[in-house]
Motif scaffolding. Structure first.
Motif, PDB file in Angstrom:
ATOM      1  N   THR B  72     -70.283 -45.616  47.525  1.00 27.40           N
ATOM      2  CA  THR B  72     -69.365 -45.276  48.611  1.00 27.40           C
ATOM      3  C   THR B  72     -67.920 -45.095  48.140  1.00 27.40           C
ATOM      4  O   THR B  72     -67.037 -44.921  48.959  1.00 27.40           O
ATOM      5  CB  THR B  72     -69.409 -46.389  49.677  1.00 27.40           C
ATOM      6  OG1 THR B  72     -69.194 -47.635  49.030  1.00 27.40           O
ATOM      7  CG2 THR B  72     -70.718 -46.419  50.401  1.00 27.40           C
ATOM      8  N   ASN B  75     -66.038 -42.090  49.296  1.00 24.86           N
ATOM      9  CA  ASN B  75     -65.865 -42.062  50.752  1.00 24.86           C
ATOM     10  C   ASN B  75     -64.525 -42.636  51.194  1.00 24.86           C
ATOM     11  O   ASN B  75     -64.134 -42.470  52.348  1.00 24.86           O
ATOM     12  CB  ASN B  75     -67.004 -42.827  51.445  1.00 24.86           C
ATOM     13  CG  ASN B  75     -68.306 -42.062  51.394  1.00 24.86           C
ATOM     14  OD1 ASN B  75     -68.308 -40.903  51.005  1.00 24.86           O
ATOM     15  ND2 ASN B  75     -69.383 -42.697  51.757  1.00 24.86           N
ATOM     16  N   GLY B  79     -63.015 -38.931  55.712  1.00 24.33           N
ATOM     17  CA  GLY B  79     -63.303 -39.380  57.073  1.00 24.33           C
ATOM     18  C   GLY B  79     -64.468 -38.542  57.554  1.00 24.33           C
ATOM     19  O   GLY B  79     -64.535 -37.345  57.265  1.00 24.33           O
ATOM     20  N   LEU B  99     -62.930 -53.173  63.200  1.00 23.11           N
ATOM     21  CA  LEU B  99     -64.035 -53.365  62.250  1.00 23.11           C
ATOM     22  C   LEU B  99     -63.999 -52.272  61.177  1.00 23.11           C
ATOM     23  O   LEU B  99     -64.107 -52.567  59.974  1.00 23.11           O
ATOM     24  CB  LEU B  99     -65.380 -53.343  62.995  1.00 23.11           C
ATOM     25  CG  LEU B  99     -66.632 -53.330  62.116  1.00 23.11           C
ATOM     26  CD1 LEU B  99     -66.766 -54.636  61.330  1.00 23.11           C
ATOM     27  CD2 LEU B  99     -67.899 -53.115  62.952  1.00 23.11           C
ATOM     28  N   CYS B 100     -63.806 -51.029  61.606  1.00 21.81           N
ATOM     29  CA  CYS B 100     -63.729 -49.915  60.642  1.00 21.81           C
ATOM     30  C   CYS B 100     -62.574 -50.147  59.669  1.00 21.81           C
ATOM     31  O   CYS B 100     -62.704 -49.889  58.466  1.00 21.81           O
ATOM     32  CB  CYS B 100     -63.524 -48.583  61.363  1.00 21.81           C
ATOM     33  SG  CYS B 100     -64.936 -48.071  62.325  1.00 21.81           S
ATOM     34  N   GLU B 102     -61.232 -53.024  58.748  1.00 18.17           N
ATOM     35  CA  GLU B 102     -61.575 -54.112  57.809  1.00 18.17           C
ATOM     36  C   GLU B 102     -62.533 -53.600  56.733  1.00 18.17           C
ATOM     37  O   GLU B 102     -62.382 -53.905  55.557  1.00 18.17           O
ATOM     38  CB  GLU B 102     -62.208 -55.277  58.559  1.00 18.17           C
ATOM     39  CG  GLU B 102     -61.188 -56.137  59.293  1.00 18.17           C
ATOM     40  CD  GLU B 102     -61.844 -57.330  59.969  1.00 18.17           C
ATOM     41  OE1 GLU B 102     -62.407 -58.187  59.272  1.00 18.17           O
ATOM     42  OE2 GLU B 102     -61.821 -57.371  61.222  1.00 18.17           O
ATOM     43  N   VAL B 103     -63.525 -52.818  57.165  1.00 15.14           N
ATOM     44  CA  VAL B 103     -64.506 -52.282  56.219  1.00 15.14           C
ATOM     45  C   VAL B 103     -63.829 -51.314  55.233  1.00 15.14           C
ATOM     46  O   VAL B 103     -64.191 -51.240  54.065  1.00 15.14           O
ATOM     47  CB  VAL B 103     -65.649 -51.578  57.003  1.00 15.14           C
ATOM     48  CG1 VAL B 103     -66.487 -50.711  56.101  1.00 15.14           C
ATOM     49  CG2 VAL B 103     -66.523 -52.619  57.683  1.00 15.14           C
ATOM     50  N   SER B 104     -62.810 -50.600  55.720  1.00 15.32           N
ATOM     51  CA  SER B 104     -62.090 -49.651  54.846  1.00 15.32           C
ATOM     52  C   SER B 104     -61.147 -50.367  53.885  1.00 15.32           C
ATOM     53  O   SER B 104     -60.521 -49.717  53.052  1.00 15.32           O
ATOM     54  CB  SER B 104     -61.254 -48.687  55.685  1.00 15.32           C
ATOM     55  OG  SER B 104     -62.046 -48.052  56.609  1.00 15.32           O
ATOM     56  N   GLN B 146     -62.092 -42.991  64.499  1.00 11.02           N
ATOM     57  CA  GLN B 146     -62.623 -43.778  63.379  1.00 11.02           C
ATOM     58  C   GLN B 146     -62.593 -42.968  62.080  1.00 11.02           C
ATOM     59  O   GLN B 146     -62.344 -43.501  61.016  1.00 11.02           O
ATOM     60  CB  GLN B 146     -64.011 -44.379  63.673  1.00 11.02           C
ATOM     61  CG  GLN B 146     -65.173 -43.429  63.847  1.00 11.02           C
ATOM     62  CD  GLN B 146     -65.745 -42.875  62.541  1.00 11.02           C
ATOM     63  OE1 GLN B 146     -65.613 -43.510  61.501  1.00 11.02           O
ATOM     64  NE2 GLN B 146     -66.340 -41.701  62.601  1.00 11.02           N
ATOM     65  N   ASN B 150     -58.681 -44.254  58.024  1.00  8.47           N
ATOM     66  CA  ASN B 150     -58.248 -44.564  56.649  1.00  8.47           C
ATOM     67  C   ASN B 150     -57.371 -43.457  56.053  1.00  8.47           C
ATOM     68  O   ASN B 150     -57.285 -43.335  54.839  1.00  8.47           O
ATOM     69  CB  ASN B 150     -59.471 -44.828  55.757  1.00  8.47           C
ATOM     70  CG  ASN B 150     -60.494 -43.713  55.821  1.00  8.47           C
ATOM     71  OD1 ASN B 150     -60.550 -42.985  56.813  1.00  8.47           O
ATOM     72  ND2 ASN B 150     -61.287 -43.557  54.785  1.00  8.47           N
TER      73      ASN B 150
END
Lengths: 255, 305
Positions: B72, B75, B79, B99-100, B102-104, B146, B150
């Motif tokens: 990933t 990625n 986006g 959540l997105c 934090e994951v990013s 979303q 990032n």
């Protein structure tokens, strides 16, 4: 680790908001209430409803009977309900395609598997804890003079067996695309374990024994040293299932 | 400079070949229309770019970094808005974006701030309901939010407007228009009017191959035709007109059901006057006399023929 904790938080929130956690807590609390009560009431019911029961010697219920009900309820109905709730733990997310956004944000596939497993282990722990605590309190109240041996260790063994099944469930759910196939794999594995357990020399190494010797522990017929091989073997299986799940999931195409 | 490079990409599902030797270059700071019929392989291409699907052969690079299947890392610069974005329905929009974030790998403060800004951009800042109550258009807008969280250098949108009503489509196109100054957009669709509205580059995918690629304006110029639509009041007028010797020398396309003909011309400026003169001579008053504008639909039909 950031991915793991972020996704674990999401998993816990999901368990709460989709009512899985509360349903399991209620079911296990019911077992906690029912186990001592059943142990206490069954002899009385027996005497009431069966006319010739007066002539039969029915032993007085004891704390051990209450815990026998607990281990029977939790290891059978409890685990069945728990596993049915999470039967599509990985395959369900893949089918719903909710993971696509997360994976394209850079979420590691390892974090997905580990956080899903951790979430189930936490909820399994809280479920069994609530049930044991209620059973313990009620048993002490109803049978104040009875003592049992190795209670905490015996409950730990059942919890560890549950964790073993959950790791197998994660593995099966990663391997397949349908939740019923995961369940077939799980049931098949348990049946094989049961068949193997017929051979006495294998019992000492079979994870299934963690859920079958609990009462013998309470009666001091076996002691914790009996499990010196089973526990490391179970932990090894758990690790193998998780690593295999991660490896399979890494190679899984997300359509 | 190309932000996305696809070379000799092949992918089959079972015996069905979906992509065959696909080559594609997306220039930086472009809005790249990726056009093809349903099942042409647009989604498959995007999923390979994202490392979600494994290519049988070929390579993909994003910002010069090779995309590896199942990983990933690349990625982090991308986006992605899927055709039907799926969310955790029990969450609220702001929770989902957190959540997105934090994951990013964003810190909590930045994720909340950026999330709120994006919800404002897509018109969802006042929505405090759970996502399960959102309409399809709202979900699509949340999908864009979303995807932009990032600050991606490359935004992949997979048919973002195909399932929406006209208002929802306009909202999405307006958002893409607003973000095109900050990010390169690859926009897959089969709705050609959407491409005309927002894209400056075009690629047409057909049978797993790119049959056309380049700047939209250049392509339209190259494929434009000179001529007129003439719509008649009835078929008799049309037939009479078509039988004239002066008309027969032109390339004609007759649309009988519509009582309309397309007259193609080699020398546009001179011949259009002759056409009008001929109509007047025959005392035929057309219902419509309209110049054929270059259209993407015509172009698409032409190249996938």
């Amino acid at each position: 680790m950031i991915h793991y904790f972020a996704f674990l938080k999401k998993e816990l929130l999901e368990s709460i908001r989709t009512y899985k956690f509360i349903i399991l807590l209620v079911v296990f609390a019911m077992f906690g209430i029912m186990s001592p009560l059943t142990a206490k009431l069954i002899p009385a019911l027996f005497k009431t409803f069966i006319p010739y029961a007066e002539s039969v010697l029915i032993p007085e219920p004891r704390a051990l009977d209450s815990w026998a009900q607990f281990f029977k309820n939790v290891s059978q109905m409890g685990l069945i309900v728990f596993i049915l709730m999470y039967s599509s733990v990985v395959s369900g997310e893949l089918a719903k395609k909710t993971l696509v956004n997360m994976l394209t944000k850079g979420l590691s596939r390892k974090a997905v598997i580990l956080s899903k497993f951790t979430n189930m282990v936490i909820i399994w722990f809280l479920s069994i804890l609530s049930s044991s605590f209620i059973t313990w309190g009620y048993t002490v109240y109803l049978f104040p003079n009875d003592k049992v041996s190795y209670l905490v260790f015996s409950i730990f063994c059942l919890w560890l067996f549950g964790v073993f099944l959950l790791s197998l469930l994660v593995f099966a759910s990663t391997l397949t695309t349908q939740s019923y196939i995961s369940l077939i794999i799980l049931v098949g594995s348990i049946v094989i374990s049961m068949l193997l357990n017929i051979i006495p020399s294998i019992q000492k190494y079979n994870p299934l024994t963690l859920s079958t010797k609990n009462l013998e522990l309470l009666q001091d017929f076996v002691n914790p040293s009996y499990f010196k091989f089973i526990i490391p073997i179970t932990l090894t299986f758990i690790i193998i299932f998780l690593i295999s799940s991660i490896l399979i999931f890494r190679k899984k195409e997300i359509r | 400079m190309s932000i996305l490079q696809v070379e000799k990409l092949n992918k089959s599902f079972g015996s069905k070949s979906v992509l065959s030797n696909l080559d594609m270059n997306v220039p930086e700071h472009s809005v790249f229309g990726f056009v093809g019929q349903n099942g042409a392989g647009k989604t498959t291409t995007m999923r390979i770019i994202l490392g979600l699907l494994k290519a049988d052969s070929g390579s993909v690079s994003v910002l010069g970094k090779k995309v590896n299947y199942g990983e990933t890392k690349t990625n982090q610069d991308i986006g992605y808005l899927p055709d039907v974005p799926e969310f955790y329905s029990y969450m609220k929009a702001a929770e989902y974006l957190n959540l997105c974030g934090e994951v990013s790998g964003m810190n909590k403060h930045d994720a909340i701030k950026k999330g709120n800004d994006l919800l404002e951009l897509v018109g969802l800042s006042k929505e405090n309901r759970r996502i399960k109550t959102f309409s399809r258009g709202m979900k699509q807008r949340l999908g864009i939010a979303q995807a932009l969280l990032n600050d991606p250098k490359l935004l992949l949108c997979d048919e973002p407007t195909s399932a929406l009503d006209p208002i929802g489509r306009k909202q999405i196109l307006d958002i893409l228009h607003a973000v095109k100054s900050r990010t390169t957009v690859v926009f897959s669709t089969h709705i050609l009017s959407d491409v005309e509205k927002v894209c400056d580059h075009l690629a047409i995918l057909h049978n797993g191959n790119l049959v056309l690629q380049g700047k939209l304006a250049n392509i339209m110029r190259k494929y434009s035709v000179d001529g007129y639509y003439v719509e008649f009041e009835n078929s008799h007028d049309m037939d009479t007109f078509c039988l004239e010797e002066e008309i027969k020398i032109h390339k004609l396309e007759v649309m009988k059901d519509l009582n309309t003909i397309k007259v193609f011309m080699n020398n546009f400026e001179e011949e259009k006057h002759l056409l009008l003169h001929l109509l007047s001579q025959k005392k035929i008053t057309p219902l419509k006399f309209e110049k054929i504008e270059p259209s993407l639909e015509n172009l698409f039909e032409e190249v996938v023929k």
